[in-house]
Design an enzyme around this catalytic site. Sequence first.
Site, PDB file in Angstrom:
ATOM      1  N   ASP A  30       0.893  -1.190  -0.079  1.00 27.01           N
ATOM      2  CA  ASP A  30      -0.040   0.054   0.026  1.00 27.01           C
ATOM      3  C   ASP A  30       0.851   1.163   0.025  1.00 27.01           C
ATOM      4  OD1 ASP A  30      -2.223  -1.411   0.179  1.00 27.01           O
ATOM      5  OD2 ASP A  30      -2.571  -1.244   2.293  1.00 27.01           O
ATOM      6  N   ARG A  31       0.407   2.354  -0.630  1.00 26.84           N
ATOM      7  CA  ARG A  31       1.042   3.579  -0.480  1.00 26.84           C
ATOM      8  C   ARG A  31       1.273   3.876   0.851  1.00 26.84           C
ATOM      9  NH1 ARG A  31      -0.846   8.948   0.123  1.00 26.84           N
ATOM     10  NH2 ARG A  31       0.578  10.445  -0.721  1.00 26.84           N
TER      11      ARG A  31
END
Length: 291
Positions: free
Chosen positions: A133-134
């Site tokens: 995930d970012r």
Amino acid sequence: MLPFRDGLAPMRLLLPHGDPATTIAEYLEREMPQDDWRRAMRDAEVVDEKSRPISIDTRYRAGSQVYFYRVPAQEVPVPFEIGILHEDDDLLVVDKPHFLATIPRGRHVTETATVRLRKQFDCPDLTPAHRLDRATAGVLLFTKTKHARRPYQELFSTRNVAKEYGAVAGFDAALQFPRVVRSRILKEHGVMTAYEEPGEPNSETRIELVDTFGDRALYRLFPKTGKTHQLRIHLSSLGIPIENDPYYPVFTSVPADDFTRPLQLLARALNFTDPLTGEPRRFVSARTLEL
């Protein structure tokens, strides 16, 4: 085909049937008038599926493909560097910072690990074998060659990689650890958050308590599956959400230029048997969480 430029692949457009345009230039100038198509064609930056340059006079042919470059929208720079953990002929293993997406998607295109690294190493074939995930920092594995892509990606798709995460979250003395959390997690397309519902579990995480700091604690997480936001959801479902999580238990909008509160989740280590050499591999992040 056009080569990669600045770490990005060219755009591909399929010309639709039934359009009244007589030339490809007429169609492109009507549909995307903000682009300088005459300059791009003059510089041979617009080609068809056979890499033949398209000129201002090229006839419109429904069903054919057009490849071209587009200038990405301006993005807020992520002010953190990507650490390099390992590099060989086939692999590049990095230490991704928080706030940097893995692949181009939505509003994050140039400010992604994939695009940055393709530019840094001049390697258009660089491809992530999995994703983070970012908001999550830590160990991220890329393949550098086409022949290595499938074997390493299959390691992750067949769950033959042991993943270890670290997290700082709330502490509840009533909870017993270690424990295994299993639940059914679903994610709707276009919705930012995932959710749990009753039914056959499709996610599993082993959680170990490492240390406590008042009402906070450090945990070690071992996901057996890889559902979207799985670790964040599992800790939140126990009433101990990960520190600085803007999604769980309640979604909170965070400005794109706010890098002050990184999610306290770290992909700490990857362990696997190398599919090409048969050797054991272990890669460990050099990053730390805020205790």
